[in-house]
Structure formats: structure tokens, C-alpha cells
Design a protein around this motif. Structure first.
Motif, PDB file in Angstrom:
ATOM      1  N   ILE A   1       0.807  -1.231   0.000  1.00  0.00           N
ATOM      2  CA  ILE A   1       0.000   0.000   0.000  1.00  0.00           C
ATOM      3  C   ILE A   1       0.839   1.280   0.000  1.00  0.00           C
ATOM      4  N   ILE A   2       2.164   1.156   0.102  1.00  0.00           N
ATOM      5  CA  ILE A   2       2.938   2.404   0.192  1.00  0.00           C
ATOM      6  C   ILE A   2       3.402   2.931  -1.160  1.00  0.00           C
ATOM      7  N   CYS A   3       3.313   4.256  -1.291  1.00  0.00           N
ATOM      8  CA  CYS A   3       3.853   4.963  -2.452  1.00  0.00           C
ATOM      9  C   CYS A   3       5.013   5.800  -1.943  1.00  0.00           C
ATOM     10  N   GLY A   4       6.214   5.403  -2.263  1.00  0.00           N
ATOM     11  CA  GLY A   4       7.397   6.119  -1.786  1.00  0.00           C
ATOM     12  C   GLY A   4       8.216   6.598  -2.956  1.00  0.00           C
ATOM     13  N   LYS A   5       9.408   6.017  -3.091  1.00  0.00           N
ATOM     14  CA  LYS A   5      10.312   6.483  -4.140  1.00  0.00           C
ATOM     15  C   LYS A   5       9.864   6.040  -5.537  1.00  0.00           C
ATOM     16  N   ASN A   6       8.814   5.172  -5.599  1.00  0.00           N
ATOM     17  CA  ASN A   6       8.247   4.874  -6.922  1.00  0.00           C
ATOM     18  C   ASN A   6       7.340   6.016  -7.386  1.00  0.00           C
ATOM     19  N   THR A   7       7.015   6.944  -6.453  1.00  0.00           N
ATOM     20  CA  THR A   7       6.123   8.063  -6.757  1.00  0.00           C
ATOM     21  C   THR A   7       6.846   9.413  -6.691  1.00  0.00           C
ATOM     22  N   PHE A   8       7.752   9.552  -5.734  1.00  0.00           N
ATOM     23  CA  PHE A   8       8.444  10.835  -5.508  1.00  0.00           C
ATOM     24  C   PHE A   8       9.933  10.705  -5.832  1.00  0.00           C
TER      25      PHE A   8
END
Lengths: 595, 191
Positions: A297-304
Motif C-alpha cells: 500500500i505504500i507509495c514512496g520512491k516509486n512516486t516521488f
């Protein structure tokens, strides 16, 4: 009482209110103003140290002796101070100690973008990260209590925006904390292996207790807005995220970030459909959440992005794919405006001459003079870190020699950089018989960070109290340098002759250029030694000027070509009459203004 | 009140920092939540610089996004054009009619376009051009151009009710108080 404070001012205020006794630092953007503000509090002993390692070591001693102490530095400064830091964590404190690292996501004024949260993990020490000026003050006070309660130094992690942004802070009074009694205790302070091994085991106990603290401190909190999307963040990213999401998401706002509150993180994420992990630079919070099993469920360095600041516009674009509407217009006439050496800068004359040399590698360093890499001087080949110019130049010279290359090396650094770590680099050059020309550009102050005193400036940190002025030429002589010349860098003929002399030698040489920074507030000593400095203005005799543009090659921002008559002109608001352009003009068309 | 954003831009050394400091202190006195952000340091001198001021009931980020400034006050012409993308599509611009040559222009590698103001006016409806540097020179101290522009900003943002005289007296070095009080008045009269 409410005050409008930068994060740095708030840190100083918080330390003062927490009864700090001792503060040491080496200047570096964006941390400089912390110590500058400490000097305004008379109850605190505050000082500039020659470098960050020395500053931290001094703060360690102050803590051992029972005082509350602090050391502040920019992120790369903590590299210099890393050696004492790691062992200090084993020893623990007597008086509380807070180490401040000011990181630079976005590299506004730095040579790299390292994420010093990694230091807290590597050194196994508690870390706090304020989001606002109010928190900077509050967390600073809390940090001293944590340090004493858990017998361990605390890392205060700031970033440029947190340091240099202003916000309203509710201020209180100073709490006088008595200096603790000192007890000799070799099992605590002596780190021979037999003792240090025990300290290492004890450190794990401390970390276990700090983990419990992390779960309960109000510095870590959940803001439940009843949504299915969450944001996990710390420091300034919290403010940027709030700007974008407002109350449309839940927040896990982390202020105490090592060790991380794993139970709280689990509780926060459970039941959410999506969690944005908003952290600048390295994916530290993200990796922790992955370890806790929330990878899906996490959006990390794939998003930012992994680099630069995550300001609200960046977050908005990454999350929604959109940015705010703005005016669309033609950018073709916008000319870059890079920073330039000031009008009257005493580095100008030296680099004007150095830039003309062929077969010379210029080994550079960290300071205003690094600007000499660009046009019109093109007089710098590399720069790495504080003090590296002399030593890296030495290594290069040995290889050029081995390769039979005609290349020679001129290494340049400033006075404050020389005291910081240039002295050991010069020892390297002299001891190992380097053919390099080591140049100390002595402008009698720490220039780039905004005029902090240093061991050569003759004043203590308050800028008023007289101090022993360390003599750079004597130091070089004591380090074994035989060929030393001290010159006025505004005298182009002398600069040229001195470079000729140094490059004719087959052994180490030292050139010291001595002239105060044009922006410096002159001391009595400066006034006595440089009575004529910056008191005149130059003016172009239009009848003599042929518009050849030679003077513009000085790179002085006070000179420009008049659009109409195509002749040189001097901006009287900027010119301080250093006279470098007068010496360059082939037609003798520039001279002093007569009143 | 919705958060308002004011961007002060110019060339390092022109005094944007003092102007924005006085502005934020006035706004705090008036009871607003205020945040300000700036990137500073001696090495910025001669470079393009900005001070970002945001105020309202509750301000989160200290940083102004592109397309969100209510007002841009530019201490130099080229800088107004450079930062124009930060303006709201219906925002205001106050620009000092003053040129400072960037190094690429000094070196002859680029030209400083003569029609910068016209280019701004072409895409932006609310543009006020002031001769702040000239007005400051007339007052006998060219360095007070920043306070002349502060005066213009105060007028443009309808902040004239705040007691700026007290703010200046309490925060400017005693020797410069009179010059700055005159400068702020002149600035307010230019809109």
C-alpha cells in the motif's frame, strides 16, 4: 512572548531556554546562524571552532565536565565530526548534549545532498526532526532532557527550509540548569577495548528504552481525519504535504525518528488503502514500512523523486499529475544570473592572472573563490571538500611528474579553510616534497557564510572581543615551507611575477594573498594595515575608451558596456575602487573619480 | 482568510531580505500567521534571489508554488520576467525600472533585451512600474531602494493600516531610521 524566528534562531532560543552552557560550531550554510544567535545570549559560552570535528570534541568535553552543550554544523560538516560522534554515543553524556546537522536537500549551497538521517542509524543515536520554528525551539529543549535521561547525545536533524524559514514562535524564559558535578569514571569515559565492549552492550539497552520512548512521545503523533489514504512524513515534508492534502488524508507526523515507533507505524497503516511516504532524499521511512509488511500500500520512491526538495508543487505533480495554472510566456530573453565575485573582491586580481596560465591544473576548495571556475576566469579544475585543494593537488602533481607531463598544479583555498583542514594538507605537500604551488587567499574573515570570525581574524565569535591572531605565514614556515611570499592580490603585476616565481621552482611553494573581504566590517587592525581600501570609485574616460571590452574580462559586476556609445562604464553604486580594471585597460581610460 | 503569497525577487545584495523581514514583522503584529522562506548566503551575491512571504489564518508551507503568488515585487527588471511563472494568472506585479547586468551580458555572451517591461505587460494585466532606485538616490541613499519598494508593496497589498513607522524604528539600525521612514513614504506614493 511571540517572536518571528527562523528555524536556526529558534534552535538557539530553545537551547538558551533549556539552560545550555556551551555552544561550539564551524560555519556552513544552512547552519551558520545557530551559533551566530547563540553569541547573543550572554549566559552561554559560544565559540567558533576551526572545524566541525573540533567543535564536537569541545562540546563532548563540556558535557563530560557537566555542562549542557551543543555543536552545530552543515551536513558535510558531520562527516568531519563523524569520528568523535560514533564513540561519544558509546560514552554517553554527563551534561546533556545535542548535535545539530543542517542537511541540504536541493543543494542550494552545498557540494552534495547526503541524507544525515543515516548517521543517526549508523551511530545508533536518538534523532529529532522539527517541522516548524516552534517545533525547532520545543524539540531542542526536549532533546536536552532526552540526552540526560537516556545518557546519550541527540542528533537534531534540520534541512535548509527548516533552518531558513521563519515562523511565529511562543518563547519562554531561560531555565537555569546547574552544571552537574564531574566524577572521574574510566568505565564511562575511557574507550580502550575492554571498556568500550561493555559500553557497546549497554548501548543496546539504551536503544531499547529509546524505542519505548519513541512510541509514547508527543513528538510522534497520528492525525486521524477518518480517511482511507495516509501520509507518513517528518520535518519540513509535513508542511509541504499539509499544503497539498489539507485534511483530506490521515497523517503520521514523526518528530522523533530514531529509533522509529514501529507499533505506531503499524497501527497507522493498518486499514488504509494507500500510504504516501513523503521524505526528501533517502527512503528511510519507506524501508521501515516495508519491513513492517506494508509494501503493497505504500507509495514512496516509486512516486516521488530520490533527490531535491519535495516542495508542495513536486508532491502535487507526483500525486495528481498536475501543477497550478500559471502564466505562459516567452523565456528566450531571460539571461542566467549566476552568483559572481563581488565588485572589489580581492580574489579577482589573483584569478584574473591565474586564468591566463597554460598547462596549469587549479585544485580548488570550498569558498567564495570556487566561483573562479566560471567565465571569465575559468581558473579552477576541481573542488571536493574543505581542505582538499592542497592534498588533491599534491596527488595530481605526483602523477603528472610520473607521467612526464608538463602540467603544473596550483592549489587554492581561503584563510578559514586553511585553519579548518588546510594545515594538515599543507603538511602533506611539504613533507612529501610536492612540486605544487599552495595558495592561501587570506581575506581575513570567513567570507562565504557571511563573515564569521576565525583563528586568523583577531576577534572571538562575538566579533568584539580581541583574540590572538594566528599568523598564516608563520604557520606555513613552522610546517616547513621554505618558499613563501605574501602579496597584495589587487596588484596584477605582482601577482604575475609571484606566479612566475612559484612555477619556476622544483619544490613546494606557498603564496599568501592578503587583503580584507570587500564586505567585511573592518577591525582596527584592518584599518591600520589597509587604510586606503575601498574608499574610492573608478570612472571611465569616454574620450580615451575605445570599447575594446578588455576591462570586462575582469568579471567585475560593476563594469558594463553602454548600449548607446558602446563604451565601458562603471556602476557607481557597486564600484569600490579596487583598481583591477585600471591595470587591465590598454588605453589608460579608467581612473579614480575626482570629487 | 485564505493564505496570501508575496514574492520579493532581485539580485543578491539589493536588500530583499531586510524588506521581507520588515514585511513579515508587520504582518505578525497585525495578527496573521506568517511564514517566510529565503535561500541566502554570501555566495548568492550577484545572483538571482527571492524572499517568499505567506500570510493568513494558518500557513503550512513557507514556499510559494509556481502559479500561486498574489504579488511579485521585483527589485530588477530581468528578475521580474524570470519569476513571472510564480504569479497567479490574475496576480499583480510591481517592478523596479532598474537594470543590473548579469555576467553573461557583461561578458558579451548574451543581450539584455530593451523591452522587458513590455514583455511583462503583454502577459500580465496588473503591472506597476516604479523608479525605486532613482527615488532612493533622490533621497540621498540609493541603498534604501528596498524600502521604497516595501512602501509600494504595502500599498499594492492594502496593508497601509499597519504601523510601519514603529516596525521600522524597532528593526532598522538607528542611523538609517530616518532615511528608511522617508523611503517607505515615497514608495507608498508611487502606486
Amino acid at each position: 512572548m511571540k517572536k518571528l524566528l527562523t528555524g536556526n534562531e529558534a534552535l538557539a532560543r530553545g537551547a538558551w531556554e533549556a539552560g545550555v552552557h556551551f555552544a561550539s560550531a564551524y560555519p556552513g550554510t544552512p547552519s551558520t546562524e545557530i551559533l551566530e544567535n547563540m553569541t547573543t545570549y550572554k549566559e552561554v559560552y559560544s565559540e567558533w571552532a576551526p572545524n566541525e570535528k573540533v567543535a564536537l570534541e569541545a562540546a563532548i568535553g563540556a558535557s563530560f565536565a557537566g555542562g549542557r552543550s551543543m555543536a552545530s554544523m552543515k551536513h558535510v560538516g558531520l562527516n568531519v565530526a563523524a569520528d568523535p560522534l560514533f564513540t561519544f554515543v558509546y560514552q554517553g553524556v554527563n551534561g546533556g548534549c545535542v548535535v545539530i546537522t543542517a542537511d541540504e536537500p536541493g543543494q542550494h549551497s552545498s557540494q552534495n545532498e547526503q541524507d544525515n538521517r543515516n548517521y543517526a542509524i549508523a551511530a545508533k543515536m536518538p534523532m529529532v526532526e522539527p517541522s516548524t520554528s516552534q517545533e525547532a525551539k520545543d524539540f531542542m529543549m526536549e532533546a536536552f532532557d532526552i540526552s540526560e535521561k537516556f545518557d546519550i547525545p541527540v542528533l537534531m536533524r534540520m534541512t535548509t527550509r527548516a533552518c531558513h524559514s521563519k515562523g511565529i514562535v511562543e518563547c519562554g524564559d531561560r531555565k537555569e540548569v546547574p552544571i552537574k558535578e564531574y566524577h572521574k569514571d574510566v568505565t564511562k569515559y575511557i574507550t580502550v577495548p575492554a571498556m568500550a565492549k561493555k559500553m557497546r552492550i549497554k548501548l543496546e539497552d539504551k536503544l531499547a528504552k529509546l524505542l519505548e520512548y519513541s512510541e509514547t512521545t508527543p513528538m510522534n503523533r497520528i492525525e486521524d481525519n477518518g480517511k482511507k489514504v495516509g501520509v507518513v512524513c517528518s520535518g519540513m515534508c509535513y508542511c509541504f504535504a499539509k499544503e497539498v492534502f489539507g485534511d483530506t488524508v490521515n497523517y503520521l507526523k514523526l518528530g522523533f525518528t530514531n529509533p522509529l515507533p514501529e507499533k505506531m507505524m503499524k497501527k497507522f497503516c493498518t486499514g488504509l488503502e494507500k500510504v504516501y511516504v513523503i521524505e526528501e532524499n533517502d527512503p528511510i521511512l519507506e524501508h521501515a514500512l516495508q519491513r513492517l509488511g506494508f509494501n503493497d500500500i505504500i507509495c514512496g520512491k516509486n512516486t516521488f523523486p530520490k533527490y531535491d526538495e519535495l516542495t508542495s508543487d513536486v508532491i502535487r505533480k507526483c500525486v495528481t499529475g498536475k501543477v497550478l495554472d500559471s502564466i505562459d510566456y516567452d523565456h528566450k530573453d531571460i539571461v542566467n544570473r549566476p552568483p559572481a565575485l563581488c565588485a572589489g573582491c580581492p580574489h579577482r586580481g589573483f584569478f584574473y592572472e591565474l586564468g591566463k596560465r597554460k598547462n596549469v591544473m587549479v585544485s580548488g576548495d570550498i569558498g567564495c573563490y570556487t566561483l573562479a571556475f566560471s567565465a571569465p576566469y575559468n581558473a579552477m579544475d576541481s573542488n571536493t571538500c574543505m581542505g582538499a585543494s592542497f592534498s588533491s593537488g599534491h596527488g595530481a602533481a605526483k602523477i603528472f611528474e610520473k607521467a612526464g607531463s608538463p602540467m603544473r598544479v596550483v592549489s587554492v583555498l581561503g584563510d578559514s579553510t586553511f585553519f579548518h583542514s588546510g594545515m594538515t594538507s599543507l603538511a602533506e605537500c611539504i613533507y612529501n616534497n610536492s612540486k605544487t604551488v599552495s595558495v592561501i587567499l587570506d581575506n581575513r574573515i570567513t567570507g562565504m557564510t557571511g563573515h564569521q570570525q576565525n583563528p586568523g581574524s583577531g576577534k572571538l565569535a562575538d566579533g568584539k572581543t580581541d583574540a590572538i591572531m594566528l599568523d598564516i605565514e608563520q604557520i606555513c614556515r613552522a610546517l616547513g615551507a621554505k618558499n613563501i611570499r605574501t602579496i597584495d592580490p589587487n596588484n596584477l603585476k605582482l601577482v604575475k611575477e609571484t606566479l612566475d616565481w612559484a612555477l619556476s621552482l622544483d619544490e613546494p611553494s606557498v603564496i599568501i594573498t592578503k587583503y580584507p573581504c570587500v564586505l567585511k566590517k573592518f577591525t582596527e587592525d584592518d584599518k591600520a594595515k589597509f587604510p586606503e581600501a575601498y574608499k574610492t570609485k573608478d570612472v571611465v574616460d569616454k574620450a580615451k575608451c575605445i570599447g575594446c571590452k578588455m576591462c570586462l574580462k575582469s568579471g567585475c559586476p560593476a563594469l558594463f558596456l553602454n548600449r548607446e556609445d558602446k563604451k565601458a562604464e562603471v556602476d557607481p553604486l557597486q564600484c569600490v575602487g579596487c583598481g583591477v580594471c585600471e591595470q587591465i585597460c590598454p588605453k589608460d581610460a579608467i581612473g579614480k573619480e575626482t570629487k | 482568510m485564505e493564505t496570501k503569497s508575496v514574492l520579493l525577487v532581485g539580485v543578491g545584495g539589493q536588500g530583499t531580505i531586510l524588506a521581507s523581514k520588515l514585511l513579515t514583522l508587520g504582518l505578525m503584529e497585525e495578527g496573521y500567521d506568517v511564514k517566510m522562506s529565503e535561500i541566502h548566503g554570501m555566495s548568492q551575491r550577484g545572483g538571482s534571489v527571492s524572499s517568499q512571504v505567506r500570510f493568513g489564518d494558518k500557513v503550512w508551507s513557507p514556499v510559494i508554488e509556481k502559479g500561486s503568488a498574489d504579488l511579485i515585487v521585483s527589485f530588477e527588471k530581468m528578475e521580474a520576467l524570470r519569476w513571472l511563472e510564480y504569479l497567479k494568472p490574475d496576480g499583480k506585479v510591481v517592478v523596479n525600472n532598474h537594470e543590473m547586468m548579469p555576467m553573461p551580458v557583461i561578458m558579451g555572451d548574451a543581450e539584455y533585451a530593451a523591452d522587458i517591461i513590455d514583455q511583462i505587460k503583454k502577459v500580465c494585466k496588473d503591472v506597476t512600474v516604479v523608479n525605486a532606485t532613482e527615488e532612493a538616490m533622490k533621497l540621498g541613499n540609493g541603498k534604501t531602494q528596498n524600502i521604497v519598494l516595501l512602501g509600494t508593496l504595502i500599498k499594492a497589498m492594502n496593508l497601509g493600516d499597519i504601523n510601519w513607522e514603529n516596525i521600522i524604528k524597532a528593526n532598522v539600525k538607528p542611523n538609517f531610521v530616518d532615511d528608511n521612514l522617508k523611503a517607505v513614504k515615497v514608495g507608498m506614493s508611487l502606486v
